[in-house]
Design a protein around this motif. Sequence first.
Motif, short mmCIF file in Angstrom:
data_model
loop_
_atom_site.label_atom_id
_atom_site.label_comp_id
_atom_site.label_asym_id
_atom_site.label_seq_id
_atom_site.Cartn_x
_atom_site.Cartn_y
_atom_site.Cartn_z
N ARG A 189 77.18 128.63 40.28
CA ARG A 189 76.05 127.98 39.60
C ARG A 189 74.73 128.64 39.98
NH1 ARG A 189 76.60 121.59 39.25
NH2 ARG A 189 75.27 122.12 37.48
N LEU A 190 74.80 129.91 40.34
CA LEU A 190 73.62 130.63 40.80
C LEU A 190 72.52 130.68 39.75
CD1 LEU A 190 72.39 132.48 43.05
CD2 LEU A 190 73.39 134.42 41.81
N PHE A 191 72.89 130.80 38.46
CA PHE A 191 71.90 131.01 37.41
C PHE A 191 71.53 129.73 36.66
CE2 PHE A 191 74.57 135.01 37.45
CZ PHE A 191 73.70 135.72 38.26
N ASP A 192 71.99 128.59 37.13
CA ASP A 192 71.74 127.33 36.42
C ASP A 192 70.26 127.05 36.15
OD1 ASP A 192 74.42 127.01 36.41
OD2 ASP A 192 74.45 125.04 37.36
N PRO A 193 69.34 127.35 37.08
CA PRO A 193 67.93 127.01 36.81
C PRO A 193 67.24 127.95 35.85
CG PRO A 193 68.38 127.19 39.18
CD PRO A 193 69.52 127.84 38.46
N LEU A 194 67.86 129.07 35.46
CA LEU A 194 67.17 130.15 34.77
C LEU A 194 67.33 130.04 33.25
CD1 LEU A 194 68.18 133.06 37.17
CD2 LEU A 194 66.29 131.42 37.37
N ALA A 195 66.90 128.93 32.69
CA ALA A 195 67.09 128.68 31.26
C ALA A 195 66.27 129.63 30.40
CB ALA A 195 66.72 127.23 30.95
N LEU A 196 65.21 130.23 30.95
CA LEU A 196 64.35 131.13 30.18
C LEU A 196 64.69 132.61 30.42
CD1 LEU A 196 60.86 129.38 30.54
CD2 LEU A 196 62.56 129.13 28.73
N LEU A 197 65.71 132.90 31.21
CA LEU A 197 66.04 134.29 31.54
C LEU A 197 66.46 135.05 30.28
CD1 LEU A 197 66.22 135.98 34.19
CD2 LEU A 197 68.70 135.67 34.05
N GLN A 198 65.88 136.25 30.11
CA GLN A 198 66.18 137.08 28.96
C GLN A 198 67.00 138.32 29.30
OE1 GLN A 198 62.31 137.94 27.33
NE2 GLN A 198 62.01 135.86 26.58
N VAL A 199 66.83 138.84 30.52
CA VAL A 199 67.55 140.05 30.95
C VAL A 199 68.19 139.79 32.30
CG1 VAL A 199 67.34 142.49 31.57
CG2 VAL A 199 65.94 141.56 29.72
N LEU A 200 69.52 139.99 32.37
CA LEU A 200 70.26 139.85 33.63
C LEU A 200 71.09 141.11 33.84
CD1 LEU A 200 71.28 138.32 36.09
CD2 LEU A 200 72.98 137.21 34.61
N LYS A 201 70.85 141.78 34.97
CA LYS A 201 71.57 143.01 35.27
C LYS A 201 72.39 142.83 36.55
CE LYS A 201 68.40 146.08 32.87
NZ LYS A 201 67.69 147.39 32.88
N LEU A 202 73.72 142.97 36.37
CA LEU A 202 74.67 142.89 37.47
C LEU A 202 75.52 144.14 37.51
CD1 LEU A 202 75.73 139.16 36.98
CD2 LEU A 202 74.47 140.06 38.94
N SER A 203 74.91 145.28 37.27
CA SER A 203 75.63 146.56 37.26
C SER A 203 75.99 146.99 38.68
CB SER A 203 74.76 147.65 36.61
OG SER A 203 74.31 147.26 35.34
N ASP A 204 77.22 147.47 38.84
CA ASP A 204 77.65 148.08 40.10
C ASP A 204 77.41 147.17 41.30
OD1 ASP A 204 78.65 149.96 41.83
OD2 ASP A 204 76.84 151.19 41.88
N VAL A 205 77.96 145.95 41.20
CA VAL A 205 77.88 145.03 42.34
C VAL A 205 79.28 144.69 42.87
CG1 VAL A 205 75.67 144.04 41.65
CG2 VAL A 205 77.79 143.00 40.82
N GLY A 206 80.32 145.36 42.34
CA GLY A 206 81.68 145.15 42.84
C GLY A 206 82.36 143.92 42.32
N LEU A 207 81.90 143.36 41.20
CA LEU A 207 82.52 142.14 40.66
C LEU A 207 83.97 142.40 40.27
CD1 LEU A 207 79.72 140.69 38.36
CD2 LEU A 207 80.48 139.80 40.56
N THR A 208 84.87 141.51 40.71
CA THR A 208 86.28 141.57 40.30
C THR A 208 86.63 140.45 39.34
OG1 THR A 208 86.91 140.29 42.25
CG2 THR A 208 86.96 142.69 42.45
N CYS A 209 85.80 139.42 39.29
CA CYS A 209 86.04 138.31 38.36
C CYS A 209 84.73 137.61 38.09
CB CYS A 209 87.08 137.34 38.91
SG CYS A 209 86.57 136.53 40.44
#
Length: 549
Positions: A189-209
Amino acid sequence: MTFPRPLLLCLQGLLLGRFAQACPLPCQCYDGTKVFCSGAEIRGIPEGLPGNATQLFFVETSLAAVESGAFSNCGSLTRLVFLNNPSLALQAGAFGGQPSLAELEVSGSNLSALSSEAFGSLLELRHLVLTFSALRGLEPELFNRTPSLEALHLQGNKIETLPPKVFSLLRGLRVLDLSHNPMAQVPGRLFDPLALLQVLKLSDVGLTCLPLGIFQPLRSLEELSLDRNALAELPRGAFSGLSRLRRLELQHNALTSLHPCTFSCLPNLDTLNLEGNRLSALPAGLLRGTPKLGQLFAASNRLETIPEGIFSNLSQVQTIVLSHNQLSHLPAGVFRDLSSLTTLQLDHNNFTALAGDTFHNLLSLEVLDLAGNRLQALPEGIFDSNDYLLGVALKDNPWVCDCRLASLAGWIRNWSAPLNSQTFCASPDRLKGWALPALPQEQLVCVAAPGPADSSLSPGEAEPARAPCTYSDPEGTVQLACDTAACHRLTVNLPPQGDSTGQGLAYDSNWVLNSSCGTVRVRVTIRAEPGGAAREEEAVSHPPTPRSE
């Protein structure tokens, strides 16, 4: 007005002295409001910084610490930047007393920790950049005193975990970049408060799921970057709720399959990048929910076929890239409704043939890449409907340079010779290595099937080898019979012609002979030999021997 020279020199001295006093060495001041300080000799904040400075830069210095109240005399400061100051440390209250500060950047330092006390109360701070340093974590209340943040850049650090509520007060945030951090996972629920967010970058962070529903609160999101991770699958509904999303980057993951409804809730998606995954197939209905798609990148996967109708509703698509896959076949009419398509890349696949109407409906096509396939020929007129085609990349195919390639060779010479100057013949042997655009049209000949036996043979006469191709002129004056190895039989019906020299029969003429196999040039010369015997010479133009340059 003209000043006397002594007075002018005096004024210049006063001005220079005033500026020199207002800008401490070794800094430089511009326009009275911008201050640039650089050099290893700078170990602390210089004294005497201009009080009216609005922008302050420290670049490649030896700054060891920024103490509390270091910029207290710069009450007009709106932008403060630290670039490549490896020894930099920020003490509590380092940026306190800056009511107008809107942009703060600290990049290229060895800063491993950052206290929330360092910011003081930066109520007007809009852009915060803490990149390519050594931050290992963030305090839960780090951003509690920067409630007006609109852009937060944290890429290129060593952050492994994030407190679940670290962004809880950043309700006005528009841009968040967490790329290039070894996080492996993010709280659900990390992004729950960010209702106005337009750009989210999670490149190359090792996400597996991806946690189920993690992006659902981001109703305003327009750009999402998940590239260069280790995602092997996407949960159903991974992007539900993102009706405003225009760009989705999933390239260079480990995806092996996609559910048909993966992108069904993205009506405004313009760019979809699936490059560099392990996809062996695409579901037929994968793109039904993306009618505004303009760019599709699916190169460097393991695709063996393209489903019929997969592009049927993409009337706005301009670019499709399917390079470096294992495609060997295209369904009939697969590009039928793509009237806006300008770029199509099919290079480095396994195509051995293409249907003559493959590209006929692509009326806007400008760039087509067919390089690196197994094509030996292309149907005549395959590009006749593509009036805006600027060029076709054809190199690295095993082209068979015979009559079936005559139409293509002519098209290349007329429209795209420079682009295809490296399109070489692979066969027949006599033409191997020749550049197709440079090959004379008359060399592109075919070997036809053997015809019926010659009925003019005398009884008991052995039947000669059958000639697969018989070339002749329109009047039937000259006939030339050839097989796959060479030309063997020449028949010439000579018209009456005298010898102007008085030495006997003489004849010399040239013909262009045609057949279903192609065209050859023939020259026949007959002249009298001493003693009254006539000698016949024939010169048949054969295709040139390939040269190496």
